[in-house]
Design an enzyme around this catalytic site. Structure first.
Site, mmCIF file in Angstrom:
data_model
loop_
_atom_site.group_PDB
_atom_site.id
_atom_site.type_symbol
_atom_site.label_atom_id
_atom_site.label_comp_id
_atom_site.label_asym_id
_atom_site.label_seq_id
_atom_site.Cartn_x
_atom_site.Cartn_y
_atom_site.Cartn_z
ATOM 1 N N GLY A 24 0.733 -1.147 0.074
ATOM 2 C CA GLY A 24 0.041 0.034 -0.001
ATOM 3 C C GLY A 24 0.830 1.266 -0.144
ATOM 4 O O GLY A 24 0.715 2.183 -0.771
ATOM 5 N N SER A 61 -3.509 2.026 10.461
ATOM 6 C CA SER A 61 -2.318 1.653 9.421
ATOM 7 C C SER A 61 -2.368 1.778 8.087
ATOM 8 O O SER A 61 -1.749 2.374 7.244
ATOM 9 C CB SER A 61 -1.696 0.405 9.888
ATOM 10 O OG SER A 61 -0.647 0.008 9.036
ATOM 11 N N HIS A 116 1.476 -9.089 15.708
ATOM 12 C CA HIS A 116 1.002 -8.469 14.409
ATOM 13 C C HIS A 116 1.348 -7.185 14.034
ATOM 14 O O HIS A 116 1.531 -7.339 12.531
ATOM 15 C CB HIS A 116 -0.647 -8.046 14.958
ATOM 16 C CG HIS A 116 -1.725 -7.682 14.145
ATOM 17 N ND1 HIS A 116 -1.982 -8.248 12.822
ATOM 18 C CD2 HIS A 116 -2.368 -6.489 13.900
ATOM 19 C CE1 HIS A 116 -3.021 -7.740 12.175
ATOM 20 N NE2 HIS A 116 -3.096 -6.670 12.921
ATOM 21 N N SER A 135 1.841 -8.413 -2.063
ATOM 22 C CA SER A 135 2.190 -7.867 -0.737
ATOM 23 C C SER A 135 1.388 -7.916 0.473
ATOM 24 O O SER A 135 0.267 -7.960 0.256
ATOM 25 C CB SER A 135 2.520 -6.085 -0.992
ATOM 26 O OG SER A 135 3.252 -6.061 -2.175
ATOM 27 N N GLN A 172 3.149 -5.115 18.603
ATOM 28 C CA GLN A 172 1.606 -5.170 18.863
ATOM 29 C C GLN A 172 1.153 -6.693 18.778
ATOM 30 O O GLN A 172 1.541 -7.263 17.830
ATOM 31 C CB GLN A 172 0.877 -4.430 17.905
ATOM 32 C CG GLN A 172 -0.828 -4.495 18.182
ATOM 33 C CD GLN A 172 -1.603 -3.412 17.748
ATOM 34 O OE1 GLN A 172 -1.954 -3.433 16.198
ATOM 35 N NE2 GLN A 172 -1.987 -2.519 18.291
HETATM 36 C C1 LIG Z 1 -3.579 -10.020 8.849
HETATM 37 C C2 LIG Z 1 -3.481 -8.349 8.869
HETATM 38 C C3 LIG Z 1 -4.636 -7.758 8.998
HETATM 39 C C4 LIG Z 1 -4.634 -6.222 9.351
HETATM 40 N N1 LIG Z 1 -5.603 -5.686 9.318
HETATM 41 C C5 LIG Z 1 -5.552 -4.281 9.194
HETATM 42 C C6 LIG Z 1 -6.599 -3.359 9.413
HETATM 43 O O1 LIG Z 1 -7.731 -3.787 9.335
HETATM 44 N N2 LIG Z 1 -6.482 -2.036 9.578
HETATM 45 C C7 LIG Z 1 -5.315 -1.323 9.317
HETATM 46 O O2 LIG Z 1 -5.201 -0.045 9.572
HETATM 47 N N3 LIG Z 1 -4.223 -2.139 9.474
HETATM 48 C C8 LIG Z 1 -4.489 -3.416 9.355
HETATM 49 N N4 LIG Z 1 -3.089 -4.338 9.245
HETATM 50 C C9 LIG Z 1 -1.816 -3.674 9.168
HETATM 51 C C10 LIG Z 1 -1.618 -3.084 7.894
HETATM 52 O O3 LIG Z 1 -2.038 -3.856 6.952
HETATM 53 C C11 LIG Z 1 -0.154 -3.133 7.327
HETATM 54 O O4 LIG Z 1 0.608 -2.500 8.435
HETATM 55 C C12 LIG Z 1 0.011 -2.247 6.092
HETATM 56 O O5 LIG Z 1 -0.402 -3.132 5.182
HETATM 57 C C13 LIG Z 1 1.714 -2.615 5.889
HETATM 58 O O6 LIG Z 1 1.824 -1.993 4.382
HETATM 59 P P1 LIG Z 1 3.171 -1.559 3.804
HETATM 60 O O7 LIG Z 1 2.718 -0.793 2.407
HETATM 61 O O8 LIG Z 1 4.054 -1.037 4.713
HETATM 62 O O9 LIG Z 1 3.872 -2.967 3.329
HETATM 63 P P2 LIG Z 1 3.504 -4.349 2.828
HETATM 64 O O10 LIG Z 1 2.083 -4.419 2.205
HETATM 65 O O11 LIG Z 1 4.037 -5.308 3.750
HETATM 66 O O12 LIG Z 1 4.496 -4.403 1.618
HETATM 67 C C14 LIG Z 1 5.691 -4.496 1.557
HETATM 68 C C15 LIG Z 1 6.464 -4.462 0.394
HETATM 69 O O13 LIG Z 1 7.703 -4.335 0.252
HETATM 70 C C16 LIG Z 1 8.382 -5.314 -0.678
HETATM 71 N N5 LIG Z 1 9.635 -5.800 0.032
HETATM 72 C C17 LIG Z 1 9.915 -5.933 1.392
HETATM 73 N N6 LIG Z 1 11.202 -6.337 1.371
HETATM 74 C C18 LIG Z 1 11.825 -6.207 0.187
HETATM 75 C C19 LIG Z 1 13.068 -6.560 -0.444
HETATM 76 N N7 LIG Z 1 14.060 -6.895 0.335
HETATM 77 N N8 LIG Z 1 13.393 -6.180 -1.882
HETATM 78 C C20 LIG Z 1 12.215 -5.802 -2.476
HETATM 79 N N9 LIG Z 1 10.928 -5.447 -2.055
HETATM 80 C C21 LIG Z 1 10.847 -5.897 -0.564
HETATM 81 C C22 LIG Z 1 7.295 -6.591 -0.551
HETATM 82 O O14 LIG Z 1 7.464 -7.234 -1.760
HETATM 83 C C23 LIG Z 1 6.103 -5.537 -0.421
HETATM 84 O O15 LIG Z 1 5.973 -5.292 -1.911
HETATM 85 C C24 LIG Z 1 -3.204 -5.952 9.263
HETATM 86 C C25 LIG Z 1 -2.075 -6.528 9.157
HETATM 87 C C26 LIG Z 1 -2.123 -7.752 9.095
HETATM 88 C C27 LIG Z 1 -1.127 -8.621 9.218
#
Ligand SMILES: Cc1cc2nc3c(=O)[nH]c(=O)nc-3n(C[C@H](O)[C@H](O)[C@H](O)COP(=O)(O)OP(=O)(O)OC[C@H]3O[C@@H](n4cnc5c(N)ncnc54)[C@H](O)[C@@H]3O)c2cc1C
Ligand code: SF4
Ligand code: FES
Lengths: 250, 598
Positions: B15, B394, B354, B44, B231
């Site tokens: 995201g 988040s 989590h 992701s 958390q």
């Molecule tokens: C089961 C679950 C339910 C949740 N429900 C909620 C909710 O209802 N409401 C809320 O607000 N939050 C919720 N959360 C929290 C929230 O979803 C996450 O904090 C958030 O989606 C993280 O998004 P992000 O874009 O930071 O990372 P991610 O979506 O994890 O993306 C990480 C990206 O980095 C890339 N990446 C990582 N390492 C490397 C590397 N070495 N080289 C290249 N690419 C890499 C991956 O491929 C991926 O594309 C939930 C979390 C979980 C686990």
């Protein structure tokens, strides 16, 4: 693991292009518990028996779409298929059919992603709206029309199930046609005409021979066959529109 | 080595990364964006989020309420100026997603529907059935296809940053399908690699959530902030840790112990009636619910399952129709993974790791202290979650600060010239050699899975729901030991194509660095606050000494150096974090005090 665990034989198709002339089967003995999925079985192999086995996975909960494979010949998600359902027989895991094998259970997804990118999978707004004007109104009924088709997790199981895609890789195929339909059917969108050109083209809906196996294997109830059908009707209507005298019908 | 020259490189296409990429493209279509992800973007882990995303819309709600819930929930360890910016921009981002096609659930009149969520006083959680993260991620991914300036590097594994002369100049990535190295040179780099839940054993995270970006920034001297705050989510499946969304409780689900008693009322979250009620009982904040579980377990009032102790999440009274319409995915999951139909039987649940509240230190505008390096999403610590994140803050954060990161990185990229290519290529060669060493070393003696399991088990022991100095010290020692043993890690696979064993070994290196930052930060915080609760004489919040952020600094071949930074407090002074009836009383008192001042 202690001896009280049952042990199942998992037979995996191996292929490492740098080492193996052609694919072969390798069998692993995997102790398992009731709630263990086929994916967990593969992870056990990777951790404990053979670190060289390669496969895709991430979420473990049937939502990221990574872990599709042929399991006893049927396209399934490894994380949503359970070893208990195969025991005491062995279970055979192969890469998804109709895709090139890159290594072991990993298949090339470029073709699928390329098709997805081609169909304009985004809203082309009917009436542009600023953020300050707030959201577009959409009734629950209008939402209902797109919800099912927007639930596709891009797992490609339906492509592995589709005999037509097996014969003719140019066919856009079920999952992407379902996504195309999702945008065409969206009350906010105006790009239907553009997308219908793809639908009507040779590799569009008319390639489909209505086998329906795609919908059967879909783990998310997207029912891509239904989307293809609706577009056949729409495509036929467009076709007949074509023959009407100029000025009518629009 | 293959070189790609971009203006902005983004590591991570969840995201936060996707939102940032779109922001760059919209800010200036002439800038080239390299969007790098180790999995296809829609894989992701944002995809797994179920519940929803915050944004104030209701007439009886206000930004002040959202601010208060966030700061109180975070036990006053929040950057209050940043929280102000955040709450003011959430709803706008949710509308933006709506314009891009996100299928938000709707009310009969066609407006977007919202639901209640734990720790939020008033309904402000936007949702798309129980697949909110899935729909947000696919909407962002599909929308990103519209912008020709976004060049994706799917299934590319980032193995190093390129840092020279005090500035970040790009990243080194491995194309997973071929094993080839690719240097992605950029004027600005945004890290958006998500959390680090895989440091622990029972967790709700996907296999890819291994803290890569945190470790990378950390190794180049960027501090990791507030890492001790982990958390736990109170309702996960025993064993696998798979999440049963909080929305179940938002819809009216109840939690009972082995005697069928709604035990949360015994932990200051009651009274049980009237019910359901926001910020009380089952809708209290996550840390309190997990702590209550811990006590119930200690007192023998939990339920034994094949996968360990659990309590019951009971949804039966909601009825089949509502369950199937509002929580379809949960029904399906309970059926598949447990053989339980929630229409007829309660679901056994327990806490699991989590979310990582802490992360890469960035300022209000997502800039890290290393020029040219930005971070957004779960990998970052911008300061809105404090010591405990509120559910649904988040997903909103990904959009609000993903966008800021994109526009800031674009601005920075426009303001500077590209660096000298030869020095950068030299750096990249050295980085390549380091990554190759992991696999080409002749024969190691340590198995990846053994080290990983020992780490995860030890972290669960030392950095659990309740902590003691002794357990944390044991875990510190364990992680130090594992880092030494890691030098001998064995990678049997020597091939180039899809060598996932090699990548697992590199990820293990990232995990160990992050684990070390977590446990040393925890050991040093001698108080209890939010998700960091101690039993060894430090069981109270200590504002005099610890109303400050911890900062873990990487030290080559040794444990991290921990120091502290100030917390931005603008208008909410630390008070009592009270929920249930006590919470309502505390709020009345606060209001009365406020009224007396005017
Ligand atoms: C089961 C679950 C339910 C949740 N429900 C909620 C909710 O209802 N409401 C809320 O607000 N939050 C919720 N959360 C929290 C929230 O979803 C996450 O904090 C958030 O989606 C993280 O998004 P992000 O874009 O930071 O990372 P991610 O979506 O994890 O993306 C990480 C990206 O980095 C890339 N990446 C990582 N390492 C490397 C590397 N070495 N080289 C290249 N690419 C890499 C991956 O491929 C991926 O594309 C939930 C979390 C979980 C686990
Ligand atoms: S339509 Fe179903 S089977 Fe096909 S890709 Fe989408 S989710 Fe998978
Ligand atoms: S691991 Fe994500 S769908 Fe199976």
């Amino acid at each position: 693991m202690n001896e009280t665990h049952k042990v199942i034989a998992i037979e995996v198709l191996r292929y490492r292009p740098e080492l193996d002339e052609k694919p072969f089967f390798q069998t692993y003995q995997v102790p398992f518990t009731e709630e263990m999925s086929v994916l967990q079985g593969l992870l056990y192999i990777k951790d404990e028996l053979d670190g060289t086995l390669s496969f895709r996975w991430s979420c473990r909960m049937a939502i990221c779409g990574s872990c599709g494979a042929m399991i006893d010949g049927v396209p399934m998600l490894g994380c949503h298929t359970f070893l208990r359902d195969y025991y005491p027989n062995k279970v055979r895991v192969e890469p998804l059919a109709h895709f090139p094998i890159e290594r072991d259970l990993v298949v090339g997804a470029d073709d699928f992603i390329g098709k997805l990118e081609r169909i304009k999978p985004y809203i082309v707004p009917k009436e542009p709206r600023t953020l300050a004007e707030g959201e577009y109104l959409q009734t629950p009924a209008q939402l209902e029309r797109i919800l099912q088709f927007s639930s596709c997790i891009n797992c490609m199981l339906c492509y592995a199930a589709c005999p037509q895609y097996g014969l003719d890789p140019a066919f856009i195929g079920p999952g992407v046609l379902a996504l195309l339909h999702r945008y065409n059917a969206d009350s906010r969108d105006a790009a239907r005409a553009d997308r219908m050109q793809l639908v009507n083209a040779e590799e569009g809906v008319w390639s489909c021979t209505a086998v329906g196996y795609c919908s059967e294997v879909c783990p998310k109830g997207v029912d891509p066959a239904n989307a293809v059908n609706q577009n056949k009707t729409a495509s036929a209507a467009d076709y007949f529109l074509h023959w009407l005298p100029k000025g009518s019908g629009k | 080595m293959d070189v790609f020259k971009a203006d902005v490189a983004i590591v991570g296409a969840g995201g936060a990364g996707l939102r940032a990429a779109i922001a760059v493209a919209e800010a200036d279509p002439s800038l080239t964006v390299a969007l790098i992800s180790k999995v296809y973007p829609m894989r992701s882990h944002t995809v797994a989020a179920e519940g929803g995303s915050a944004g104030v819309v209701q007439a009886n709600d206000s930004l002040q309420h959202h601010f208060d819930d966030t700061v109180t929930g975070g036990d006053w360890l929040c950057e209050q100026d940043t929280v102000d910016y955040f709450v003011a921009h959430c709803a706008e981002e949710m509308v933006q997603l709506e314009h891009w096609g996100c299928p938000w659930s709707r009310k009969d009149d066609g407006h977007v529907d919202i639901r209640a969520f734990g720790g939020m006083k008033i309904e402000r959680t936007w949702f798309a059935a129980d697949k909110t993260g899935f729909h947000m991620l696919h909407t962002l991914f599909q929308t990103s296809i519209k912008y020709p300036s976004i060049k994706r590097f799917d299934e590319h594994f980032c193995c190093d940053l390129i840092v020279d002369d005090g500035r970040c100049h790009g990243v080194l990535a491995i194309e997973i399908g071929t094993g080839e190295f690719r240097l992605i040179q950029a004027k600005a780099v945004i890290i958006a690699t998500g959390g680090a839940g895989r440091v622990f054993r029972q967790n709700t995270n996907g296999g890819i959530v291994t803290g890569d970006g945190m470790a990378l920034a950390y190794r180049y001297g960027v501090p990791l902030r507030d890492m001790e705050f982990i958390q736990y989510h109170p309702t996960c499946l025993p064993g696998s840790g798979l999440l049963i969304t909080e929305a179940c409780r938002g819809e009216g689900g109840i939690m009972v112990n082995k005697d069928g008693h709604r035990y949360l009322q015994d932990y200051g979250l009651g009274p049980a009636d009237p019910w359901p009620r926001k910020k009380a009982m089952e809708l209290g904040p996550r840390d309190r619910l997990c702590q209550a579980f811990w006590h119930e377990e200690q007192n023998g009032r939990t339920i034994a399952t094949a996968q360990g102790q659990a309590v019951h999440l009971d949804l039966r009274h909601l009825g089949k129709e509502k369950l199937h319409q509002r929580l379809p995915q949960i029904c399906e999951m309970a059926e598949a993974f447990l053989g339980v139909d929630p229409v007829y039987a309660p679901i056994p649940v327990r806490p699991a790791v989590h979310y990582t509240m802490g992360g890469i230190l960035v300022d209000t505008k997502t800039a890290s202290p290393l020029p040219g390096l930005y971070a957004a999403g779960e990998c970052s610590s911008i300061g809105i979650h404090g010591a405990n994140r509120l559910g649904s803050n988040s997903l909103a954060e990904l959009c609000v600060f993903g966008k800021v990161a994109g526009s800031e990185a674009a601005r920075f990229a426009r303001s500077i010239a590209a660096a000298n290519s030869t020095t950068i290529e030299r750096q990249a060669d050295a980085a390549r050699q380091r990554a190759m060493n992991v696999v080409s070393r002749s024969k190691g003696s340590e198995r990846i899975s053994v080290l990983r399991n020992e780490m995860a088990l030890s972290m669960e022991r030392g950095c659990g729901i309740y902590r003691t100095g002794r357990d944390m010290q044991d875990t510190c020692d364990k992680i130090d030991e594992l880092k030494l043993r890691y030098r001998d890690v064995e990678v049997g696979d020597k091939s180039s194509v899809w060598n996932t064993e090699w990548l697992l070994a590199i990820e293990l290196g990232y995990l160990l660095d992050v684990a070390q930052a977590i446990v040393y930060s925890a050991l040093n915080r001698k108080e209890s606050r939010g998700a960091h609760q101690r039993l060894d004489g430090f069981d109270q919040r200590d504002d005099a000494n610890y109303l400050k952020h911890s900062l873990a600094h990487y030290v080559d071949a040794g444990p991290p150096r921990i120091d502290y930074g100030p917390v931005a407090i603008t208008r909410s002074q630390p008070g009592t974090r009270a929920y249930g009836a006590a919470g309502e009383q505390a709020e009345r008192d606060r209001k009365r005090a406020g009224a007396a001042h005017e």
